[in-house]
Design a protein around this motif. Structure first.
Motif, PDB file in Angstrom:
ATOM      1  N   ALA A   1      -5.338  63.584   2.753  1.00 31.84           N
ATOM      2  CA  ALA A   1      -5.923  63.407   4.087  1.00 31.84           C
ATOM      3  C   ALA A   1      -6.691  62.096   4.224  1.00 31.84           C
ATOM      4  N   ASN A   2      -7.385  61.686   3.170  1.00 31.48           N
ATOM      5  CA  ASN A   2      -8.296  60.544   3.280  1.00 31.48           C
ATOM      6  C   ASN A   2      -7.804  59.262   2.631  1.00 31.48           C
ATOM      7  N   LEU A   3      -6.689  59.333   1.909  1.00 36.46           N
ATOM      8  CA  LEU A   3      -6.200  58.140   1.210  1.00 36.46           C
ATOM      9  C   LEU A   3      -4.757  57.811   1.561  1.00 36.46           C
ATOM     10  N   ASP A   4      -3.872  58.796   1.494  1.00 35.19           N
ATOM     11  CA  ASP A   4      -2.450  58.533   1.667  1.00 35.19           C
ATOM     12  C   ASP A   4      -1.743  59.737   2.286  1.00 35.19           C
ATOM     13  N   PRO A   5      -1.701  59.805   3.632  1.00 31.99           N
ATOM     14  CA  PRO A   5      -1.050  60.933   4.309  1.00 31.99           C
ATOM     15  C   PRO A   5       0.441  61.062   3.990  1.00 31.99           C
ATOM     16  N   ASP A   6       1.063  60.002   3.471  1.00 31.37           N
ATOM     17  CA  ASP A   6       2.483  60.056   3.113  1.00 31.37           C
ATOM     18  C   ASP A   6       2.713  60.634   1.718  1.00 31.37           C
ATOM     19  N   ASN A   7       1.636  60.894   0.987  1.00 29.25           N
ATOM     20  CA  ASN A   7       1.727  61.470  -0.352  1.00 29.25           C
ATOM     21  C   ASN A   7       2.034  62.967  -0.208  1.00 29.25           C
ATOM     22  N   HIS A   8       3.139  63.392  -0.768  1.00 25.96           N
ATOM     23  CA  HIS A   8       3.537  64.799  -0.666  1.00 25.96           C
ATOM     24  C   HIS A   8       3.381  65.549  -1.990  1.00 25.96           C
ATOM     25  N   ARG A   9       2.629  64.959  -2.904  1.00 32.84           N
ATOM     26  CA  ARG A   9       2.416  65.603  -4.201  1.00 32.84           C
ATOM     27  C   ARG A   9       1.494  66.812  -4.037  1.00 32.84           C
ATOM     28  N   LEU A  10       1.694  67.797  -4.895  1.00 30.84           N
ATOM     29  CA  LEU A  10       0.826  68.962  -4.951  1.00 30.84           C
ATOM     30  C   LEU A  10       0.019  68.901  -6.233  1.00 30.84           C
ATOM     31  N   ALA A  11      -1.140  69.548  -6.241  1.00 28.68           N
ATOM     32  CA  ALA A  11      -1.871  69.707  -7.491  1.00 28.68           C
ATOM     33  C   ALA A  11      -0.945  70.452  -8.446  1.00 28.68           C
ATOM     34  N   LYS A  12      -1.024  70.106  -9.731  1.00 25.09           N
ATOM     35  CA  LYS A  12      -0.040  70.633 -10.681  1.00 25.09           C
ATOM     36  C   LYS A  12      -0.723  71.163 -11.939  1.00 25.09           C
ATOM     37  N   ALA A  13      -0.289  72.335 -12.367  1.00 25.50           N
ATOM     38  CA  ALA A  13      -0.792  72.902 -13.616  1.00 25.50           C
ATOM     39  C   ALA A  13      -0.241  72.109 -14.790  1.00 25.50           C
ATOM     40  N   ASN A  14      -1.080  71.916 -15.808  1.00 22.57           N
ATOM     41  CA  ASN A  14      -0.645  71.261 -17.040  1.00 22.57           C
ATOM     42  C   ASN A  14      -1.386  71.912 -18.197  1.00 22.57           C
ATOM     43  N   ASP A  15      -0.663  72.565 -19.049  1.00 19.35           N
ATOM     44  CA  ASP A  15      -1.282  73.264 -20.174  1.00 19.35           C
ATOM     45  C   ASP A  15      -1.218  72.488 -21.473  1.00 19.35           C
ATOM     46  N   SER A  16      -0.803  71.231 -21.407  1.00 17.96           N
ATOM     47  CA  SER A  16      -0.730  70.431 -22.626  1.00 17.96           C
ATOM     48  C   SER A  16      -1.860  69.405 -22.733  1.00 17.96           C
ATOM     49  N   TYR A  17      -2.575  69.126 -21.660  1.00 20.54           N
ATOM     50  CA  TYR A  17      -3.659  68.134 -21.722  1.00 20.54           C
ATOM     51  C   TYR A  17      -4.860  68.735 -22.453  1.00 20.54           C
ATOM     52  N   TYR A  18      -5.251  68.099 -23.516  1.00 19.45           N
ATOM     53  CA  TYR A  18      -6.332  68.569 -24.389  1.00 19.45           C
ATOM     54  C   TYR A  18      -7.605  68.871 -23.602  1.00 19.45           C
ATOM     55  N   LEU A  19      -8.021  67.937 -22.764  1.00 21.52           N
ATOM     56  CA  LEU A  19      -9.268  68.081 -22.013  1.00 21.52           C
ATOM     57  C   LEU A  19      -9.245  69.311 -21.107  1.00 21.52           C
TER      58      LEU A  19
END
Length: 182
Positions: free
Chosen positions: A81-99
């Protein structure tokens, strides 16, 4: 509300003289987050990919964290909404990132854009675009904190202009928990 940065300069948090600095750095970040016991943690990064056509900010979370998913979705929506309205990415689960796996509180990784995309890489170098990224992340934080009732509707919060300099690439933004949260 207070913000704790894992670092304030471009330096590794690895212990001196260790063989694997990346592992030591990540372990020390996780220890700091555990010691501070924040309400949540945001780790700021820049992404890359094997082809140069991929672009757009994206937020990652640990799939076993319901609050992490909510935080990631809120931040992703704000980045769109505030940076790139053309961005169609969704938040994504990732179970491999250590942090994401090794911290005790909701943790997300915000990839602000792709350094492998020449147009986005150039934008990420500009002060104006950096401030837009900061403002979008900040708004997402405020939206999440309000929805999660971490902030009440009449809470005094600093403006994004005040806090803009506290969010830097690859720094972790944490909010220590209050006594009421325990």
């Amino acid at each position: 509300m207070s913000v704790v940065l894992t670092r304030e300069s471009d330096r590794c948090l690895a212990d001196a003289g260790v063989k694997n600095q990346k592992v030591s750095d990540m372990q020390n970040r996780c220890k700091l987050i555990t010691d501070v016991n924040p309400v949540f943690t945001i780790s700021i990064h820049q992404n890359s990919y094997t082809t140069s056509d991929i672009k757009g900010a994206q937020v990652f979370y640990y799939s076993q964290s319901e609050q992490g998913k909510t935080l990631a979705d809120t931040l992703q929506n704000s980045l769109i909404a505030n940076l790139d309205p053309d961005n169609h990415r969704l938040a994504k689960a990732n179970d491999s990132y250590y942090l994401l796996k090794k911290t005790p509180t909701p943790t997300v990784i915000v990839e602000c854009g792709f350094l492998s995309n020449p147009v986005e890489a150039d934008l990420l170098l500009t002060e104006d675009y950096q401030q837009k990224v900061v403002a979008a992340v900040y708004q997402g934080i405020m939206d999440y904190m309000t929805a999660a009732e971490i902030l009440g509707p009449n809470s005094a919060v600093p403006s994004s202009e005040t806090d803009a300099d506290t969010i830097r690439q690859e720094d972790v933004l944490t909010l220590p928990s209050t006594e009421a949260d325990e």
